[in-house]
Enzyme design. Structure first.
Site, PDB file in Angstrom:
ATOM      1  N   GLU A 197      49.687  41.390  35.307  1.00  0.00           N
ATOM      2  CA  GLU A 197      48.550  41.809  35.958  1.00  0.00           C
ATOM      3  C   GLU A 197      48.665  42.558  37.240  1.00  0.00           C
ATOM      4  O   GLU A 197      49.385  41.953  38.122  1.00  0.00           O
ATOM      5  CB  GLU A 197      47.783  40.434  36.152  1.00  0.00           C
ATOM      6  CG  GLU A 197      46.460  40.842  36.796  1.00  0.00           C
ATOM      7  CD  GLU A 197      45.658  39.580  37.462  1.00  0.00           C
ATOM      8  OE1 GLU A 197      46.313  38.476  37.342  1.00  0.00           O
ATOM      9  OE2 GLU A 197      44.608  39.876  37.888  1.00  0.00           O
ATOM     10  N   ASP A 205      40.112  47.012  42.514  1.00  0.00           N
ATOM     11  CA  ASP A 205      39.174  47.745  43.733  1.00  0.00           C
ATOM     12  C   ASP A 205      38.683  48.686  43.327  1.00  0.00           C
ATOM     13  O   ASP A 205      39.777  49.715  42.626  1.00  0.00           O
ATOM     14  CB  ASP A 205      40.456  47.834  44.898  1.00  0.00           C
ATOM     15  CG  ASP A 205      40.758  46.425  45.659  1.00  0.00           C
ATOM     16  OD1 ASP A 205      40.060  45.574  45.343  1.00  0.00           O
ATOM     17  OD2 ASP A 205      41.875  46.614  46.225  1.00  0.00           O
ATOM     18  N   LYS A 242      34.578  55.857  47.132  1.00  0.00           N
ATOM     19  CA  LYS A 242      34.614  57.298  47.625  1.00  0.00           C
ATOM     20  C   LYS A 242      35.797  58.174  46.922  1.00  0.00           C
ATOM     21  O   LYS A 242      36.924  57.540  46.636  1.00  0.00           O
ATOM     22  CB  LYS A 242      35.136  57.138  49.110  1.00  0.00           C
ATOM     23  CG  LYS A 242      34.050  56.459  50.097  1.00  0.00           C
ATOM     24  CD  LYS A 242      34.253  56.909  51.564  1.00  0.00           C
ATOM     25  CE  LYS A 242      33.205  56.088  52.298  1.00  0.00           C
ATOM     26  NZ  LYS A 242      33.710  55.740  53.615  1.00  0.00           N
ATOM     27  N   ASP A 248      33.210  44.323  37.394  1.00  0.00           N
ATOM     28  CA  ASP A 248      31.929  44.220  37.588  1.00  0.00           C
ATOM     29  C   ASP A 248      31.312  45.588  37.990  1.00  0.00           C
ATOM     30  O   ASP A 248      30.203  45.805  38.043  1.00  0.00           O
ATOM     31  CB  ASP A 248      31.594  43.201  38.677  1.00  0.00           C
ATOM     32  CG  ASP A 248      32.078  44.041  40.099  1.00  0.00           C
ATOM     33  OD1 ASP A 248      33.400  43.909  40.035  1.00  0.00           O
ATOM     34  OD2 ASP A 248      31.492  44.061  40.938  1.00  0.00           O
ATOM     35  N   GLU A 292      37.892  33.395  40.287  1.00  0.00           N
ATOM     36  CA  GLU A 292      37.043  32.894  41.485  1.00  0.00           C
ATOM     37  C   GLU A 292      36.035  34.142  41.538  1.00  0.00           C
ATOM     38  O   GLU A 292      35.177  34.348  41.761  1.00  0.00           O
ATOM     39  CB  GLU A 292      37.767  32.623  42.744  1.00  0.00           C
ATOM     40  CG  GLU A 292      37.012  31.745  43.632  1.00  0.00           C
ATOM     41  CD  GLU A 292      37.741  31.780  44.946  1.00  0.00           C
ATOM     42  OE1 GLU A 292      38.819  31.083  44.807  1.00  0.00           O
ATOM     43  OE2 GLU A 292      37.250  32.144  46.087  1.00  0.00           O
ATOM     44  N   TYR A 293      37.087  35.544  41.662  1.00  0.00           N
ATOM     45  CA  TYR A 293      36.181  36.623  41.767  1.00  0.00           C
ATOM     46  C   TYR A 293      35.203  36.892  40.832  1.00  0.00           C
ATOM     47  O   TYR A 293      33.980  37.172  41.013  1.00  0.00           O
ATOM     48  CB  TYR A 293      37.174  37.783  41.670  1.00  0.00           C
ATOM     49  CG  TYR A 293      36.853  39.044  42.684  1.00  0.00           C
ATOM     50  CD1 TYR A 293      37.408  38.889  44.086  1.00  0.00           C
ATOM     51  CD2 TYR A 293      36.519  40.033  42.210  1.00  0.00           C
ATOM     52  CE1 TYR A 293      37.074  40.027  44.778  1.00  0.00           C
ATOM     53  CE2 TYR A 293      36.216  41.058  42.843  1.00  0.00           C
ATOM     54  CZ  TYR A 293      36.712  41.103  44.450  1.00  0.00           C
ATOM     55  OH  TYR A 293      36.434  41.901  45.162  1.00  0.00           O
TER      56      TYR A 293
HETATM   57  C1  LIG Z   1      39.374  42.469  43.860  1.00  0.00           C
HETATM   58  S1  LIG Z   1      41.075  42.019  43.751  1.00  0.00           S
HETATM   59  C2  LIG Z   1      41.168  41.072  42.147  1.00  0.00           C
HETATM   60  C3  LIG Z   1      41.713  39.975  41.888  1.00  0.00           C
HETATM   61  C4  LIG Z   1      42.233  39.242  40.820  1.00  0.00           C
HETATM   62  N1  LIG Z   1      42.635  40.496  39.908  1.00  0.00           N
HETATM   63  C5  LIG Z   1      41.046  38.699  40.362  1.00  0.00           C
HETATM   64  O1  LIG Z   1      40.666  38.976  39.079  1.00  0.00           O
HETATM   65  O2  LIG Z   1      40.647  37.733  40.874  1.00  0.00           O
HETATM   66  C6  LIG Z   1      42.077  43.479  43.752  1.00  0.00           C
HETATM   67  C7  LIG Z   1      43.464  43.181  44.068  1.00  0.00           C
HETATM   68  O3  LIG Z   1      44.309  44.290  44.004  1.00  0.00           O
HETATM   69  C8  LIG Z   1      45.141  44.670  45.026  1.00  0.00           C
HETATM   70  N2  LIG Z   1      45.777  45.707  44.835  1.00  0.00           N
HETATM   71  C9  LIG Z   1      45.212  46.918  44.685  1.00  0.00           C
HETATM   72  N3  LIG Z   1      45.784  48.005  44.684  1.00  0.00           N
HETATM   73  C10 LIG Z   1      46.965  47.823  44.516  1.00  0.00           C
HETATM   74  C11 LIG Z   1      48.336  48.275  44.216  1.00  0.00           C
HETATM   75  N4  LIG Z   1      48.568  49.631  44.009  1.00  0.00           N
HETATM   76  N5  LIG Z   1      49.411  47.434  43.963  1.00  0.00           N
HETATM   77  C12 LIG Z   1      49.371  46.044  44.110  1.00  0.00           C
HETATM   78  N6  LIG Z   1      47.853  45.637  44.284  1.00  0.00           N
HETATM   79  C13 LIG Z   1      46.887  46.229  44.501  1.00  0.00           C
HETATM   80  C14 LIG Z   1      44.445  44.254  46.236  1.00  0.00           C
HETATM   81  O4  LIG Z   1      45.196  44.161  47.374  1.00  0.00           O
HETATM   82  C15 LIG Z   1      43.577  43.208  45.732  1.00  0.00           C
HETATM   83  O5  LIG Z   1      44.078  42.035  46.258  1.00  0.00           O
END
Ligand SMILES: C[S@@+](CC[C@H](N)C(=O)[O-])C[C@H]1O[C@@H](n2cnc3c(N)ncnc32)[C@H](O)[C@@H]1O
Length: 212
Positions: free
Chosen positions: A43, A117, A121, A153, A191-192
């Site tokens: 993941e 994420d 933009k 989402d 949770e998200y």
């Molecule tokens: C919105 S959270 C999703 C959390 C989790 N996957 C869930 O379903 O609850 C997205 C996470 O991806 C991480 N992230 C974004 N770009 C990343 C990258 N290039 N390498 C590792 N983590 C990354 C962010 O720091 C953030 O904590």
């Protein structure tokens, strides 16, 4: 996912280097031995770890690696994961930009992009984990006919991703624009995701197959 700096995070990650792998390139080609499994799921962007922790608990025969670049967030995930001792999961608390140096060609069975994420933009689109630059790295690391399972989402990110996968030669195996309309006990809810579901937002999901 934003989180305030936690003074305990860095020492915790370093103390638990059996679980949070500090030099993942050293395990390249050996992850299945390390996790004592025949199937490897990764993941990317695991946040606080809800998804990969639940999924790796459901089926201990499958190995799971959670990758999270924010070390404060990664420490929260690691703490949660370490509450239960199991050999089939571990974490990498680094930016997935470097993912191609951590795994051998064809080593991964499935990659999960769970609520990545969106980087709405356009100037930041290369940071999206489904940008073509990332997809090309994933293609090398996945086995032939390996999969990427994406859930979000965010309609904009979903539309962008469908185009990126299509333009980079991936096959669309399955798609839903309201995945939680039906019960899916086989798929963990982080949770998200629960937050978006409680707001009544549809969950988009697609499975893409890597064809070499
Ligand atoms: C919105 S959270 C999703 C959390 C989790 N996957 C869930 O379903 O609850 C997205 C996470 O991806 C991480 N992230 C974004 N770009 C990343 C990258 N290039 N390498 C590792 N983590 C990354 C962010 O720091 C953030 O904590």
């Amino acid at each position: 996912m934003r989180m305030r700096k936690k003074s305990w995070a860095e020492p915790f990650l370093m103390e638990n280097d059996h679980f949070v792998i500090q030099e993942p390139q050293n395990n390249s080609g050996h992850w299945k031995e390390v996790l004592k499994c025949d199937t490897l799921h990764v993941e990317i962007g695991c946040g606080k770890g809800d998804y990969f922790i639940q999924m790796s608990t459901m089926d201990p025969s499958v190995g799971w690696i959670g990758i999270e670049k924010d070390r404060n967030v990664a420490a929260v995930a690691a703490k949660k994961a370490l509450e239960v001792t199991t050999s089939n999961r571990c974490m990498i608390a680094l930016d997935a930009e470097q993912i191609d140096s951590w795994f051998k060609e064809g080593e991964i069975d499935t990659i999960h992009l769970n609520f990545s994420d969106p980087w709405p933009k356009s100037g930041y689109k290369k940071r999206r984990l489904s940008h073509g630059n990332f997809l090309n790295k994933y293609k090398t690391l996945l086995k032939d006919h390996g999969q990427i399972v994406m859930k979000t989402d965010n309609q904009g990110l979903f539309e962008f991703s469908l185009v990126e996968f299509s333009q980079n030669g991936w096959l669309l195996e399955d798609v839903s624009v309201d995945f939680r309309r039906n019960e899916h006990p086989e798929d963990a809810i982080s949770e998200y995701e629960a937050k978006f579901m409680s707001l009544g937002q549809p969950i988009y999901r697609a499975i893409f197959v890597c064809k070499k």
